[in-house]
Scaffold this active site. Structure first.
Site, PDB file in Angstrom:
ATOM      1  N   ASP A 246       0.844  -1.182   0.000  1.00 49.02           N
ATOM      2  CA  ASP A 246       0.000   0.000   0.000  1.00 49.02           C
ATOM      3  C   ASP A 246       0.885   1.240   0.000  1.00 49.02           C
ATOM      4  O   ASP A 246       2.107   1.139  -0.001  1.00 49.02           O
ATOM      5  CB  ASP A 246      -0.954  -0.016   1.194  1.00 49.02           C
ATOM      6  CG  ASP A 246      -0.227   0.008   2.532  1.00 49.02           C
ATOM      7  OD1 ASP A 246       1.014   0.139   2.556  1.00 49.02           O
ATOM      8  OD2 ASP A 246      -0.907  -0.092   3.567  1.00 49.02           O
TER       9      ASP A 246
ATOM     10  N   GLY B  51     -11.133   5.045   0.678  1.00 50.71           N
ATOM     11  CA  GLY B  51     -11.867   6.073   1.395  1.00 50.71           C
ATOM     12  C   GLY B  51     -13.013   5.525   2.205  1.00 50.71           C
ATOM     13  O   GLY B  51     -13.208   4.319   2.341  1.00 50.71           O
TER      14      GLY B  51
ATOM     15  N   ASP C 287      -8.245  -6.819   0.538  1.00 49.22           N
ATOM     16  CA  ASP C 287      -7.442  -7.006   1.738  1.00 49.22           C
ATOM     17  C   ASP C 287      -8.279  -6.548   2.909  1.00 49.22           C
ATOM     18  O   ASP C 287      -9.317  -5.916   2.735  1.00 49.22           O
ATOM     19  CB  ASP C 287      -6.101  -6.245   1.668  1.00 49.22           C
ATOM     20  CG  ASP C 287      -6.288  -4.748   1.725  1.00 49.22           C
ATOM     21  OD1 ASP C 287      -6.318  -4.192   2.844  1.00 49.22           O
ATOM     22  OD2 ASP C 287      -6.368  -4.108   0.654  1.00 49.22           O
TER      23      ASP C 287
END
Length: 302
Positions: free
Chosen positions: A94, A248, A297
Protein backbone atom coordinates in the site's frame (compact mmCIF):
# COMPACT_ATOMS: atom_id res chain seq x y z
CA UNK A 1 11.19 -11.09 -17.29
CA UNK A 2 7.47 -11.81 -17.49
CA UNK A 3 5.22 -8.80 -18.09
CA UNK A 4 1.94 -7.84 -16.43
CA UNK A 5 -1.47 -8.58 -17.87
CA UNK A 6 -5.10 -8.76 -16.81
CA UNK A 7 -7.74 -10.88 -18.47
CA UNK A 8 -11.34 -11.80 -17.64
CA UNK A 9 -12.02 -15.49 -18.20
CA UNK A 10 -15.69 -15.71 -17.30
CA UNK A 11 -18.51 -13.31 -16.43
CA UNK A 12 -21.65 -14.05 -14.47
CA UNK A 13 -24.92 -13.68 -16.35
CA UNK A 14 -26.77 -12.62 -13.19
CA UNK A 15 -24.31 -10.19 -11.53
CA UNK A 16 -21.06 -8.28 -12.06
CA UNK A 17 -19.02 -11.21 -10.74
CA UNK A 18 -16.16 -12.35 -12.92
CA UNK A 19 -13.25 -14.76 -12.85
CA UNK A 20 -9.90 -13.61 -14.18
CA UNK A 21 -6.12 -13.80 -14.06
CA UNK A 22 -3.66 -11.10 -13.07
CA UNK A 23 -0.23 -12.07 -14.42
CA UNK A 24 2.88 -10.67 -12.71
CA UNK A 25 6.62 -11.36 -12.97
CA UNK A 26 6.32 -13.51 -9.82
CA UNK A 27 3.34 -15.57 -10.94
CA UNK A 28 -0.37 -15.46 -11.65
CA UNK A 29 -3.24 -14.49 -9.37
CA UNK A 30 -6.51 -16.23 -10.11
CA UNK A 31 -9.30 -13.85 -9.17
CA UNK A 32 -11.36 -13.26 -7.14
CA UNK A 33 -8.65 -13.51 -4.49
CA UNK A 34 -7.98 -12.45 -0.92
CA UNK A 35 -4.62 -10.78 -0.28
CA UNK A 36 -3.06 -11.91 3.01
CA UNK A 37 -1.35 -9.25 5.12
CA UNK A 38 2.31 -9.47 6.05
CA UNK A 39 2.10 -6.02 7.61
CA UNK A 40 5.72 -5.68 8.73
CA UNK A 41 7.10 -8.15 6.17
CA UNK A 42 5.99 -11.16 8.24
CA UNK A 43 2.82 -13.22 8.19
CA UNK A 44 1.30 -13.73 11.63
CA UNK A 45 0.99 -17.23 13.09
CA UNK A 46 2.42 -19.07 10.08
CA UNK A 47 5.34 -18.97 7.66
CA UNK A 48 5.51 -18.20 3.97
CA UNK A 49 6.07 -21.93 3.38
CA UNK A 50 2.82 -22.63 5.22
CA UNK A 51 1.16 -20.01 3.02
CA UNK A 52 2.42 -21.73 -0.13
CA UNK A 53 1.22 -25.13 1.09
CA UNK A 54 -2.24 -23.65 1.59
CA UNK A 55 -2.34 -22.17 -1.93
CA UNK A 56 -1.97 -18.53 -0.91
CA UNK A 57 -1.52 -16.54 -4.11
CA UNK A 58 -0.45 -13.05 -3.02
CA UNK A 59 0.55 -11.23 0.17
CA UNK A 60 0.63 -7.56 1.13
CA UNK A 61 3.06 -5.49 3.18
CA UNK A 62 2.66 -1.95 4.53
CA UNK A 63 4.79 0.93 3.32
CA UNK A 64 4.20 3.00 6.45
CA UNK A 65 5.53 0.39 8.88
CA UNK A 66 8.42 -0.72 6.70
CA UNK A 67 9.63 2.82 6.00
CA UNK A 68 10.02 3.27 9.77
CA UNK A 69 11.51 -0.14 10.51
CA UNK A 70 13.70 -1.62 9.13
CA UNK A 71 13.68 0.98 6.34
CA UNK A 72 13.18 0.55 2.60
CA UNK A 73 16.88 0.99 1.78
CA UNK A 74 17.80 -2.05 3.85
CA UNK A 75 15.09 -4.14 2.19
CA UNK A 76 16.26 -2.97 -1.24
CA UNK A 77 19.82 -4.09 -0.39
CA UNK A 78 18.43 -7.57 0.28
CA UNK A 79 16.91 -7.66 -3.21
CA UNK A 80 13.43 -6.45 -2.24
CA UNK A 81 10.56 -7.79 -0.19
CA UNK A 82 10.34 -11.14 -1.96
CA UNK A 83 13.80 -12.19 -0.79
CA UNK A 84 13.45 -10.38 2.54
CA UNK A 85 10.23 -12.25 3.33
CA UNK A 86 11.16 -15.52 1.66
CA UNK A 87 8.25 -15.42 -0.77
CA UNK A 88 8.54 -15.98 -4.51
CA UNK A 89 4.92 -15.24 -5.39
CA UNK A 90 3.18 -11.95 -6.22
CA UNK A 91 3.24 -9.13 -3.66
CA UNK A 92 1.43 -5.82 -3.18
CA UNK A 93 2.32 -2.79 -1.07
CA UNK A 94 0.00 0.00 0.00
CA UNK A 95 1.06 3.65 -0.13
CA UNK A 96 1.27 4.40 3.60
CA UNK A 97 -1.58 6.90 3.57
CA UNK A 98 -4.06 4.50 5.17
CA UNK A 99 -1.80 3.92 8.19
CA UNK A 100 -0.97 7.62 8.58
CA UNK A 101 -4.66 8.37 8.72
CA UNK A 102 -5.27 5.53 11.16
CA UNK A 103 -2.54 6.56 13.55
CA UNK A 104 -3.55 10.18 13.22
CA UNK A 105 -7.27 9.90 13.89
CA UNK A 106 -7.87 6.54 15.55
CA UNK A 107 -8.55 3.05 14.24
CA UNK A 108 -8.85 2.91 10.45
CA UNK A 109 -11.44 0.16 10.65
CA UNK A 110 -13.54 2.27 13.04
CA UNK A 111 -13.14 5.73 11.52
CA UNK A 112 -13.36 4.78 7.86
CA UNK A 113 -16.46 2.73 8.62
CA UNK A 114 -18.00 5.52 10.70
CA UNK A 115 -17.79 3.86 14.10
CA UNK A 116 -16.52 5.43 17.31
CA UNK A 117 -12.93 5.02 18.41
CA UNK A 118 -11.21 5.39 21.75
CA UNK A 119 -10.86 8.93 23.10
CA UNK A 120 -7.59 7.82 24.70
CA UNK A 121 -5.96 7.31 21.29
CA UNK A 122 -2.72 9.28 20.94
CA UNK A 123 -2.76 11.00 17.57
CA UNK A 124 0.48 11.08 15.58
CA UNK A 125 -0.63 12.93 12.43
CA UNK A 126 0.47 16.57 12.63
CA UNK A 127 -0.89 17.97 9.39
CA UNK A 128 -1.81 17.26 5.79
CA UNK A 129 -0.55 19.79 3.24
CA UNK A 130 -0.33 19.83 -0.52
CA UNK A 131 3.21 18.50 -0.17
CA UNK A 132 2.16 15.46 1.83
CA UNK A 133 1.42 14.20 5.35
CA UNK A 134 3.56 15.20 8.33
CA UNK A 135 3.45 12.70 11.16
CA UNK A 136 5.32 11.56 14.25
CA UNK A 137 7.23 8.28 14.09
CA UNK A 138 6.10 5.75 16.69
CA UNK A 139 9.65 4.34 16.60
CA UNK A 140 11.73 7.32 17.72
CA UNK A 141 9.32 10.26 17.93
CA UNK A 142 10.85 12.12 14.98
CA UNK A 143 8.67 14.19 12.63
CA UNK A 144 8.51 12.83 9.10
CA UNK A 145 6.97 13.83 5.80
CA UNK A 146 5.45 11.25 3.49
CA UNK A 147 4.75 12.71 0.06
CA UNK A 148 3.56 11.04 -3.15
CA UNK A 149 7.13 10.96 -4.45
CA UNK A 150 8.48 9.55 -1.20
CA UNK A 151 5.77 6.89 -1.02
CA UNK A 152 6.49 5.70 -4.55
CA UNK A 153 10.25 5.70 -3.95
CA UNK A 154 9.77 3.55 -0.85
CA UNK A 155 7.47 1.18 -2.73
CA UNK A 156 10.04 0.91 -5.52
CA UNK A 157 12.68 0.10 -2.91
CA UNK A 158 10.40 -2.55 -1.40
CA UNK A 159 9.97 -4.02 -4.87
CA UNK A 160 6.46 -5.47 -4.69
CA UNK A 161 4.87 -6.42 -8.01
CA UNK A 162 1.85 -4.20 -7.46
CA UNK A 163 1.99 -0.78 -5.79
CA UNK A 164 -0.56 2.00 -5.27
CA UNK A 165 -0.69 5.77 -5.58
CA UNK A 166 -0.48 7.92 -2.45
CA UNK A 167 -3.88 9.26 -1.37
CA UNK A 168 -5.58 11.06 1.49
CA UNK A 169 -7.89 8.74 3.40
CA UNK A 170 -10.96 10.70 4.48
CA UNK A 171 -13.11 9.69 7.48
CA UNK A 172 -16.87 9.22 7.49
CA UNK A 173 -17.86 12.16 9.67
CA UNK A 174 -16.50 15.05 7.56
CA UNK A 175 -18.80 17.09 5.32
CA UNK A 176 -19.12 16.80 1.55
CA UNK A 177 -17.07 19.91 0.81
CA UNK A 178 -14.14 18.57 2.85
CA UNK A 179 -14.50 15.20 1.12
CA UNK A 180 -14.47 16.92 -2.28
CA UNK A 181 -11.33 18.92 -1.53
CA UNK A 182 -9.65 15.79 -0.18
CA UNK A 183 -10.60 13.84 -3.31
CA UNK A 184 -9.13 16.51 -5.57
CA UNK A 185 -5.92 16.48 -3.53
CA UNK A 186 -5.79 12.69 -3.89
CA UNK A 187 -6.12 13.15 -7.65
CA UNK A 188 -3.23 15.61 -7.70
CA UNK A 189 -1.20 13.24 -5.54
CA UNK A 190 -2.04 10.38 -7.92
CA UNK A 191 -0.58 12.35 -10.84
CA UNK A 192 2.56 13.03 -8.83
CA UNK A 193 2.73 9.36 -7.80
CA UNK A 194 2.56 8.16 -11.39
CA UNK A 195 5.13 10.72 -12.51
CA UNK A 196 7.47 9.41 -9.80
CA UNK A 197 6.72 5.82 -10.86
CA UNK A 198 7.66 6.67 -14.44
CA UNK A 199 10.87 8.48 -13.45
CA UNK A 200 14.44 7.24 -13.93
CA UNK A 201 15.89 8.42 -10.62
CA UNK A 202 17.02 5.22 -8.85
CA UNK A 203 15.55 2.47 -11.01
CA UNK A 204 14.33 2.17 -14.56
CA UNK A 205 10.81 3.57 -15.11
CA UNK A 206 8.11 1.29 -13.67
CA UNK A 207 10.69 -0.85 -11.88
CA UNK A 208 11.80 -1.39 -8.31
CA UNK A 209 14.43 -3.35 -6.41
CA UNK A 210 13.02 -6.69 -7.60
CA UNK A 211 12.30 -5.71 -11.20
CA UNK A 212 9.15 -4.67 -13.04
CA UNK A 213 6.18 -3.20 -11.19
CA UNK A 214 2.68 -1.93 -11.96
CA UNK A 215 0.57 0.68 -10.20
CA UNK A 216 -3.03 1.05 -9.06
CA UNK A 217 -5.00 4.29 -8.93
CA UNK A 218 -7.50 4.87 -6.10
CA UNK A 219 -11.13 5.97 -6.33
CA UNK A 220 -12.16 8.37 -3.56
CA UNK A 221 -15.30 10.42 -2.91
CA UNK A 222 -16.66 9.03 0.33
CA UNK A 223 -20.35 8.12 0.34
CA UNK A 224 -21.22 10.77 -2.26
CA UNK A 225 -22.16 9.24 -5.61
CA UNK A 226 -21.39 12.33 -7.69
CA UNK A 227 -17.90 12.54 -6.16
CA UNK A 228 -17.34 8.83 -6.74
CA UNK A 229 -18.34 9.33 -10.39
CA UNK A 230 -15.86 12.19 -10.75
CA UNK A 231 -13.11 10.07 -9.22
CA UNK A 232 -14.01 7.13 -11.45
CA UNK A 233 -13.69 9.38 -14.51
CA UNK A 234 -10.32 10.61 -13.27
CA UNK A 235 -9.00 7.08 -12.71
CA UNK A 236 -10.31 5.66 -15.96
CA UNK A 237 -9.65 8.57 -18.29
CA UNK A 238 -7.11 10.99 -16.78
CA UNK A 239 -4.35 8.67 -15.59
CA UNK A 240 -2.76 5.51 -16.93
CA UNK A 241 -2.72 2.80 -14.27
CA UNK A 242 -2.71 -0.98 -14.44
CA UNK A 243 -5.42 -1.44 -11.81
CA UNK A 244 -8.00 0.55 -9.87
CA UNK A 245 -8.57 0.40 -6.12
CA UNK A 246 -11.65 1.55 -4.22
CA UNK A 247 -10.68 3.50 -1.11
CA UNK A 248 -11.87 6.07 1.40
CA UNK A 249 -14.96 6.05 3.58
CA UNK A 250 -17.54 3.50 2.49
CA UNK A 251 -20.24 4.42 4.97
CA UNK A 252 -21.31 3.86 8.57
CA UNK A 253 -22.98 0.47 8.10
CA UNK A 254 -22.37 -2.69 6.11
CA UNK A 255 -25.42 -1.95 3.99
CA UNK A 256 -24.15 1.53 3.13
CA UNK A 257 -20.70 0.10 2.41
CA UNK A 258 -22.16 -2.40 -0.02
CA UNK A 259 -24.24 0.33 -1.67
CA UNK A 260 -21.18 2.55 -2.22
CA UNK A 261 -19.10 -0.34 -3.59
CA UNK A 262 -21.93 -1.55 -5.83
CA UNK A 263 -22.47 1.95 -7.24
CA UNK A 264 -18.74 2.39 -7.85
CA UNK A 265 -18.18 -0.93 -9.59
CA UNK A 266 -21.31 -0.45 -11.74
CA UNK A 267 -19.66 2.64 -13.27
CA UNK A 268 -16.35 0.95 -14.14
CA UNK A 269 -15.62 -0.14 -17.68
CA UNK A 270 -14.05 -3.52 -16.85
CA UNK A 271 -10.67 -2.65 -18.37
CA UNK A 272 -8.80 -2.82 -15.03
CA UNK A 273 -8.54 -5.33 -12.21
CA UNK A 274 -10.41 -3.85 -9.23
CA UNK A 275 -9.12 -3.99 -5.65
CA UNK A 276 -11.17 -3.16 -2.54
CA UNK A 277 -8.92 -1.56 0.05
CA UNK A 278 -9.07 -2.42 3.74
CA UNK A 279 -12.56 -3.75 4.33
CA UNK A 280 -13.43 -4.17 8.00
CA UNK A 281 -14.35 -7.84 8.20
CA UNK A 282 -12.83 -10.67 6.14
CA UNK A 283 -16.18 -12.46 6.29
CA UNK A 284 -17.66 -9.69 4.12
CA UNK A 285 -15.36 -10.13 1.14
CA UNK A 286 -17.30 -12.67 -0.85
CA UNK A 287 -20.43 -10.51 -0.76
CA UNK A 288 -18.48 -8.10 -2.98
CA UNK A 289 -17.56 -10.68 -5.59
CA UNK A 290 -20.99 -10.28 -7.18
CA UNK A 291 -20.26 -6.57 -7.48
CA UNK A 292 -17.15 -7.09 -9.62
CA UNK A 293 -14.36 -6.86 -7.04
CA UNK A 294 -11.33 -8.92 -8.04
CA UNK A 295 -9.01 -8.68 -5.02
CA UNK A 296 -9.44 -7.72 -1.36
CA UNK A 297 -7.44 -7.01 1.74
CA UNK A 298 -8.67 -6.58 5.30
CA UNK A 299 -7.96 -3.96 7.95
CA UNK A 300 -6.30 -5.53 10.97
CA UNK A 301 -7.88 -4.64 14.35
CA UNK A 302 -4.42 -3.70 15.69
Amino acid sequence: MKDFSWSILNKSTSSNARRGIISTPHGNIETPAFIFCATKAALKSFTTNDAKKNNTQIILSNTYHLMLQPGSNLIAKHGGLHKFVGWDGPMLTDSGGFQIFSLGHGSVADEIKGRKFSSNFKKTLHSITEEGAIFKSYIDGSNLLLSPEKSIQIQRDLGADLIVVFDECTPYHIDKNHTYKSMLRSHRWALRSINAFNSKLKYKPKEGSAGKQEIYGIIQGGVHKDLREESIDFNQNKINSFGIAIGGSLGSTKDEMKEVVNFTTSKLNHTHPVHLLGIGDPLDIWSFVEQGIDTFDCVSPT
